[in-house]
Design an enzyme around this catalytic site. Structure first.
Site, PDB file in Angstrom:
ATOM      1  N   ARG A 181       0.871  -1.181   0.000  1.00  0.00           N
ATOM      2  CA  ARG A 181       0.000   0.000   0.000  1.00  0.00           C
ATOM      3  C   ARG A 181       0.897   1.216   0.000  1.00  0.00           C
ATOM      4  NH1 ARG A 181      -2.547   4.222   0.164  1.00  0.00           N
ATOM      5  NH2 ARG A 181      -4.631   4.528   0.993  1.00  0.00           N
ATOM      6  N   GLU A 187     -11.353   5.032  -5.221  1.00  0.00           N
ATOM      7  CA  GLU A 187     -11.757   3.629  -5.245  1.00  0.00           C
ATOM      8  C   GLU A 187     -12.176   3.270  -6.670  1.00  0.00           C
ATOM      9  OE1 GLU A 187     -11.405   1.606  -2.697  1.00  0.00           O
ATOM     10  OE2 GLU A 187     -10.757   3.217  -1.376  1.00  0.00           O
ATOM     11  N   ARG A 216      -0.983  -5.012   5.175  1.00  0.00           N
ATOM     12  CA  ARG A 216      -0.251  -4.685   3.956  1.00  0.00           C
ATOM     13  C   ARG A 216       1.032  -3.941   4.297  1.00  0.00           C
ATOM     14  NH1 ARG A 216      -5.070  -1.551   0.960  1.00  0.00           N
ATOM     15  NH2 ARG A 216      -4.969  -0.560   3.002  1.00  0.00           N
TER      16      ARG A 216
END
Length: 167
Positions: A57, A65, A100
Site C-alpha cells: 500500500r 476507489e 499490507r
C-alpha cells in the site's frame, strides 16, 4: 586467524542472501518485482526470498476507489508507471491495519507516490502525510486540472468511503 576471517565472510554472505523479514514492524529498503496492480494506491509484489506475493500500500497517498469517479483511470496510471514484471524499490515503513506493507515505491527511478499526485491520480492522504512537499504537487495538479481535478467536484476517497459505509 584465516579460519575466523573466512567464517566471518561466509556468515556475512549468508545474511545478504537471507529472506527479507517482512514482519509487523517491517521497515527498510526492498527491491521486488511488480506482480499485479489492484487500484491506484496498491499492488502485489514478489520479493526475493519470500514465498508468494506481498500486498503493498503506497503510503501518504489515497487514490479513488475503483467504483468511484476516476478510480479505474487511477489504477491504469499506476499500471503505466509500474507494469507487471517491473522492478520496484520500496522504502518500507511498516504495515497497515490490514497487514499490507506500507511504503514509498519507485519504478524506473521515479517516485510512484509523487507521480500519482503529480498526475492528479491520487490525493495527498491528509491523515497520514509526512512529506509536506506532496501538497505542492497536488496544488499544481489541481491548478492544471490534471486527472481527477478535471472533474467538477472530485471527492476524496476517504470521504467517499465514509459516505458509502453510511448506507
Amino acid at each position: 586467524m584465516l579460519r575466523i576471517i573466512v567464517a566471518s565472510m561466509l556468515a556475512a554472505a549468508a545474511l545478504l542472501h537471507a529472506p527479507v523479514s517482512l514482519g509487523k514492524g517491517s521497515s527498510g529498503t526492498l527491491t521486488c518485482t511488480v506482480h499485479s496492480v489492484h487500484d491506484g494506491d496498491s499492488m502485489r509484489v514478489r520479493c526475493p526470498g519470500e514465498r508468494g506475493t506481498i500486498a503493498l500500500r503506497m503510503e501518504q497517498i489515497d487514490a479513488p476507489e475503483l467504483q468511484q469517479a476516476y478510480g479505474t483511470r487511477a489504477r491504469d496510471r499506476l499500471r503505466e508507471l509500474c507494469p507487471v514484471g517491473t522492478p520496484v524499490t520500496i522504502q518500507a515503513s511498516g504495515r497497515d491495519q490490514y497487514g499490507r506493507l506500507l511504503g514509498n515505491a519507485s519504478c524506473d527511478g521515479r517516485s510512484v507516490n509523487e507521480e500519482m499526485i503529480r498526475a492528479g491520480a491520487a490525493w495527498v492522504y491528509n491523515r497520514y502525510v509526512t512529506d509536506r512537499s506532496l501538497y505542492a504537487l497536488q496544488d499544481e495538479a489541481r491548478a492544471a486540472r490534471r486527472g481527477l481535478w478535471a472533474g467538477r467536484n472530485p471527492e476524496a476517497p476517504w470521504r467517499w468511503r465514509w459516505r458509502y459505509q453510511q448506507r
